[in-house]
Design an enzyme around this catalytic site. Structure first.
Site, PDB file in Angstrom:
ATOM      1  N   ASP A  10       0.868  -1.178   0.000  1.00 58.14           N
ATOM      2  CA  ASP A  10       0.000   0.000   0.000  1.00 58.14           C
ATOM      3  C   ASP A  10       0.910   1.236   0.000  1.00 58.14           C
ATOM      4  OD1 ASP A  10      -2.340   1.660   0.381  1.00 58.14           O
ATOM      5  OD2 ASP A  10      -1.808   1.821   2.495  1.00 58.14           O
ATOM      6  N   SER A  11       0.311   2.386  -0.201  1.00 59.76           N
ATOM      7  CA  SER A  11       1.068   3.635  -0.137  1.00 59.76           C
ATOM      8  C   SER A  11       1.596   3.894   1.272  1.00 59.76           C
ATOM      9  CB  SER A  11       0.159   4.791  -0.538  1.00 59.76           C
ATOM     10  OG  SER A  11      -0.993   4.792   0.283  1.00 59.76           O
ATOM     11  N   CYS A  73      -4.227  -1.264  -2.078  1.00 59.90           N
ATOM     12  CA  CYS A  73      -4.409   0.181  -2.180  1.00 59.90           C
ATOM     13  C   CYS A  73      -5.309   0.434  -3.384  1.00 59.90           C
ATOM     14  CB  CYS A  73      -3.037   0.826  -2.389  1.00 59.90           C
ATOM     15  SG  CYS A  73      -3.089   2.584  -2.763  1.00 59.90           S
ATOM     16  N   GLU A 153      -6.196   9.365   9.545  1.00 61.71           N
ATOM     17  CA  GLU A 153      -4.812   9.151  10.021  1.00 61.71           C
ATOM     18  C   GLU A 153      -4.489   9.989  11.248  1.00 61.71           C
ATOM     19  OE1 GLU A 153      -1.970   9.584   6.885  1.00 61.71           O
ATOM     20  OE2 GLU A 153      -2.504   7.640   6.037  1.00 61.71           O
ATOM     21  N   CYS A 185     -11.394   3.015  -0.672  1.00 64.62           N
ATOM     22  CA  CYS A 185     -10.125   3.506  -0.119  1.00 64.62           C
ATOM     23  C   CYS A 185      -9.804   2.681   1.124  1.00 64.62           C
ATOM     24  CB  CYS A 185     -10.251   4.984   0.254  1.00 64.62           C
ATOM     25  SG  CYS A 185      -8.780   5.649   1.050  1.00 64.62           S
ATOM     26  N   HIS A 187      -8.606   3.410   3.912  1.00 62.27           N
ATOM     27  CA  HIS A 187      -8.870   3.998   5.232  1.00 62.27           C
ATOM     28  C   HIS A 187     -10.350   3.994   5.621  1.00 62.27           C
ATOM     29  CE1 HIS A 187      -4.880   5.364   4.376  1.00 62.27           C
ATOM     30  NE2 HIS A 187      -4.798   6.177   5.418  1.00 62.27           N
TER      31      HIS A 187
HETATM   32  N1  DGL Z   1      -4.176   3.701   0.173  1.00 62.81           N
HETATM   33  C1  DGL Z   1      -4.804   4.767  -0.565  1.00 62.81           C
HETATM   34  C2  DGL Z   1      -6.038   4.216  -1.312  1.00 62.81           C
HETATM   35  O1  DGL Z   1      -6.613   3.233  -0.929  1.00 62.81           O
HETATM   36  C3  DGL Z   1      -5.224   5.903   0.344  1.00 62.81           C
HETATM   37  C4  DGL Z   1      -4.057   6.693   0.917  1.00 62.81           C
HETATM   38  C5  DGL Z   1      -3.242   7.408  -0.141  1.00 62.81           C
HETATM   39  O2  DGL Z   1      -3.770   8.307  -0.836  1.00 62.81           O
HETATM   40  O3  DGL Z   1      -2.083   7.057  -0.289  1.00 62.81           O
HETATM   41  O4  DGL Z   1      -6.411   4.787  -2.311  1.00 62.81           O
END
Ligand code: DGL
Length: 265
Positions: A10-11, A73, A153, A185, A187
């Protein structure tokens, strides 16, 4: 050496929501997680940058003998899944978080579905396009909701600030009259209950964490790659370590995990 771990990337650390669901579904599997904290948020990056990062991370996961790579992600799944499949050919199987959500909404058959996600995911238009392909009679309205990631976050998932931000986004004209809402997403599962309450339980609110875990289980079973016993402990890497990332892991994974820094760039 036999291939052991399920690679998940993931990012940042938000993809731990996906890792947690996979671990719950498959407790005997070893997880090797990579969070690209040096480059987050992916949601505001160009598609090319996200593709470049995703290829480098996948190389790292392959070097660590991962038997499967889960793109945990939505932004990376939206813009990099196809390029990863092409680049690595059949050296490893990739699982993305978009397809399971598309299948789930297609079988639900709502008249109108809302999709909320980062700017990168919404710009790719992948959800609307794939849902329409699966069922052209489902009307799709997408909305970028960039304040939700930093809000979650920073620990503002409850209280007045989050109420105001959620009300602002969900009150938009484009989401009026929806019968289902996709939380596209990593989160957003953390505020799912709040969203369900916002809609007084009248809208089906879907996230992909559980269905992605079931997809991973079924793909591993199909290819005969399921483990019956975990030999090596789970490992969690980030490209840039800070204490605040380490502290926030508990928010997404249920308990704090030990992060190791691995700078791939
Ligand atoms: N993990 C990213 C997503 O699911 C969200 C956080 C980011 O923008 O890096 O799109």
């Amino acid at each position: 050496m036999s291939k052991q771990a399920i690679g998940i990337f993931d990012s940042g650390i938000g993809g731990l929501t996906v890792a947690k669901a996979i671990k719950k579904e498959l407790p005997q599997e070893q997880i090797l997680y990579f969070g690209d904290t040096a480059h987050l948020p992916y949601g505001d990056k160009s598609a090319d940058a996200i593709r470049y990062y995703s290829i480098r991370i996948s190389k790292f996961l392959l070097e660590h003998d991962c038997k499967m790579i889960v793109i945990a992600c939505h932004s990376a799944s939206s813009v990099a899944y196809q390029i990863l499949k092409d680049f690595f050919d059949d050296r490893v199987q990739f699982v993305n978080v978009v397809d399971p959500l598309v299948h789930a909404v297609a079988s639900l058959k709502p008249n109108k579905v809302g999709i909320i996600a980062t700017r990168a995911t919404i710009k790719s238009n992948i959800y609307a396009r794939e849902i329409q392909r699966a069922n052209p009679s489902i009307k799709c309205n997408s909305l970028a909701t960039p304040l939700l990631v930093p809000m979650i976050e920073e620990g503002f998932s409850a209280g007045k600030i989050s109420d105001d931000i959620i009300d602002h986004y969900l009150g938009q004209e484009s989401l009026k009259g929806i019968e289902a809402l996709l939380l596209a997403c990593t989160h957003y599962p953390l505020i799912r209950e709040k969203i369900v309450t916002y809609y007084s339980h009248q809208v089906e609110v879907l996230d992909s964490t559980k269905i992605i875990a079931q997809e991973v289980q079924s793909q591993l079973a199909k290819t005969n790659l399921l483990s019956d016993k975990q030999e090596i402990p789970d490992q969690f890497f980030v490209s840039n370590y800070t204490k605040s990332f380490a502290d926030t892991t508990s928010l997404f994974y249920g308990h704090q995990v030990s992060l190791k820094q691995e700078n791939l760039w």
